[in-house]
Design a protein around this motif. Structure first.
Motif, short mmCIF file in Angstrom:
data_model
loop_
_atom_site.label_atom_id
_atom_site.label_comp_id
_atom_site.label_asym_id
_atom_site.label_seq_id
_atom_site.Cartn_x
_atom_site.Cartn_y
_atom_site.Cartn_z
N THR A 142 100.02 20.37 -58.17
CA THR A 142 99.45 19.09 -59.02
C THR A 142 99.83 17.67 -58.27
N ARG A 143 101.34 17.86 -57.88
CA ARG A 143 101.69 16.62 -57.26
C ARG A 143 100.81 16.50 -55.89
N LEU A 144 100.32 17.44 -55.20
CA LEU A 144 99.79 17.41 -53.99
C LEU A 144 98.30 16.87 -54.29
N ARG A 145 97.63 17.32 -55.27
CA ARG A 145 96.41 16.85 -55.73
C ARG A 145 96.30 15.31 -56.07
N GLU A 146 97.57 14.77 -56.62
CA GLU A 146 97.84 13.41 -57.00
C GLU A 146 98.07 12.75 -55.76
N ARG A 147 98.87 13.24 -54.82
CA ARG A 147 99.08 12.47 -53.49
C ARG A 147 97.76 12.21 -52.88
N MET A 148 97.06 13.52 -52.88
CA MET A 148 95.68 13.30 -52.13
C MET A 148 94.76 11.99 -52.43
N VAL A 149 94.90 12.02 -53.94
CA VAL A 149 94.14 10.81 -54.63
C VAL A 149 94.61 9.35 -54.18
N SER A 150 96.05 9.42 -54.27
CA SER A 150 96.94 8.25 -53.79
C SER A 150 96.65 7.71 -52.37
N ILE A 151 96.49 8.84 -51.51
CA ILE A 151 96.08 8.40 -50.21
C ILE A 151 94.85 7.88 -49.82
N ALA A 152 93.93 8.57 -50.52
CA ALA A 152 92.41 7.83 -50.57
C ALA A 152 92.63 6.42 -50.93
N ASN A 153 93.41 6.45 -52.19
CA ASN A 153 93.02 5.08 -52.63
C ASN A 153 93.88 4.06 -51.80
N GLU A 154 95.28 4.46 -51.26
CA GLU A 154 95.76 3.63 -50.33
C GLU A 154 94.87 3.27 -49.18
N LYS A 155 94.22 4.36 -48.59
CA LYS A 155 93.36 3.99 -47.29
C LYS A 155 92.20 3.03 -47.86
N ALA A 156 91.67 3.30 -48.86
CA ALA A 156 90.34 2.40 -49.34
C ALA A 156 91.27 1.04 -49.39
N ASP A 157 92.32 0.73 -50.11
CA ASP A 157 92.84 -0.61 -50.46
C ASP A 157 93.08 -1.26 -48.95
N LEU A 158 93.78 -0.42 -48.01
CA LEU A 158 94.03 -1.00 -46.70
C LEU A 158 92.75 -1.29 -45.99
N ARG A 159 91.75 -0.39 -46.17
CA ARG A 159 90.44 -1.02 -45.34
C ARG A 159 89.85 -2.21 -45.99
N ASN A 160 90.13 -2.19 -47.46
CA ASN A 160 89.54 -3.81 -47.89
C ASN A 160 90.37 -4.70 -47.56
N GLN A 161 91.68 -4.57 -47.74
CA GLN A 161 92.42 -5.46 -47.12
C GLN A 161 92.12 -5.98 -45.60
N HIS A 162 92.00 -4.98 -44.74
CA HIS A 162 91.69 -5.29 -43.48
C HIS A 162 90.25 -6.12 -43.14
N LEU A 163 89.25 -5.71 -43.95
CA LEU A 163 88.10 -6.48 -43.98
C LEU A 163 88.20 -7.81 -44.52
#
Length: 311
Positions: A142-163
């Motif tokens: 469960t922790r690993l799945r949650e981390r996967m989701v948070s990593i995806a969200n963080e990458k999306a936020d980083l991309r949006n912020q970078h754009l």
């Protein structure tokens, strides 16, 4: 005698100037009157020409001054516009520097998240394939799945912020580039304005110099004609004095000539008496006197030269 003749010449010339238009003259003197009339006509023509040149000079100087004022006003306006464009450049450059600092963080953070995601996927797959699942393994999954989701969200936020950052950087750079192009255009306008003013001012200055030279030449001709009229006035004045004709408006001019002529006669008489007295003197005594005075004068000059301090 020289001074008396000079004064008499001036008085006779003045008499001719005052009375040349009011008498009937003999043919020879009338020729002098005709000369004066010709001189007067030429002087009148030259005076009118000089007045016309003076008017043109005033107009050219007014035009030149107006052009100079217009040029200075336009130059000040361009300078003010240039100064206004560059005021916000330091602030823009500061913003660009701050935003460019975030790019390395994005480039560094995204690979880190990708590596972490690969590790999590590997662990997750290992846990899924293990036998005899228990509560601790389920919690880790469960922790690993949650981390996967948070990593995806963080990458999306980083991309949006970078754009957003890239877009803001490009907007700021575009603004700076527009300002640079505007400044370059204003500099070009300023150079063209200066070149146009220099050419127009040089043309006006050349026209002014040409007319000034022409006016000076004409004024010299007028003065030369005025000088040339002196001899006719003198000849006419002598005829008027010989004929005892006085100017109607200034009869005293004739009296002055008569007085000076009488003075010249007196001086001529005194000179004649002096020559007569000299002829009665002993020649040898006169020569000795002259020699003595010459020696005295020479000694006096030597004493004066000796008294002058040497540098």
């Amino acid at each position: 005698m020289l001074l008396a003749r000079r004064d008499l010449t001036k008085a006779e010339t003045a008499l001719g100037l005052l009375g040349w238009q009011q008498a009937e003259f003999d043919p020879q003197t009338q020729a002098e009157v005709d000369k004066i009339n010709a001189y007067e006509r030429e002087q009148s023509r030259l005076t009118n020409e000089s007045a016309g040149l003076a008017k043109e000079l005033r107009e050219l100087r007014v035009e030149r001054e107006a052009a100079r004022k217009e040029f200075q006003e336009r130059r000040r306006a361009l300078a003010a516009e240039r100064a206004g464009i560059g005021l916000n450049h330091p602030a823009i450059e500061k913003q660009l520097a701050e935003k460019r600092k975030t790019e390395p963080a994005f480039e560094r953070r995204v690979p880190e998240l990708d590596r972490e995601l690969r590790q999590i996927n590997r662990l997750y797959n290992q846990l899924l394939g293990a036998e005899n699942p228990n509560g601790q393994r389920k919690a880790e999954l469960t922790r690993l799945r949650e981390r996967m989701v948070s990593i995806a969200n963080e990458k999306a936020d980083l991309r949006n912020q970078h754009l957003r950052t890239v877009s803001e950087i490009r907007a700021l750079e575009s603004e700076m580039e527009r300002d640079r192009k505007t400044l370059a255009a204003l500099e070009k306008q300023s150079r063209e304005l200066q070149a146009q003013f220099d050419a127009a001012d040089a043309r006006l200055a050349g026209e002014i110099r040409t007319r000034e030279r022409e006016k000076t030449r004409i004024e010299k001709e007028i003065n030369a004609i005025e000088t040339a009229k002196v001899n006719p006035y003198l000849q006419i004045g002598r005829v008027l004095a010989d004929s005892d004709v006085a100017p109607m408006n200034q009869p005293g001019a004739l009296d002055k000539v008569k007085r000076l002529r009488g003075r010249l006669v007196e001086l001529n008489h005194l000179v004649s008496l002096s020559f007569e007295a000299s002829s009665l003197e002993d020649r040898e005594t006169v020569r000795l006197s002259i020699l003595l005075w010459g020696i005295i004068t020479f000694i006096a000059l030597l004493l004066i030269l000796a008294a002058i301090p040497r540098a």
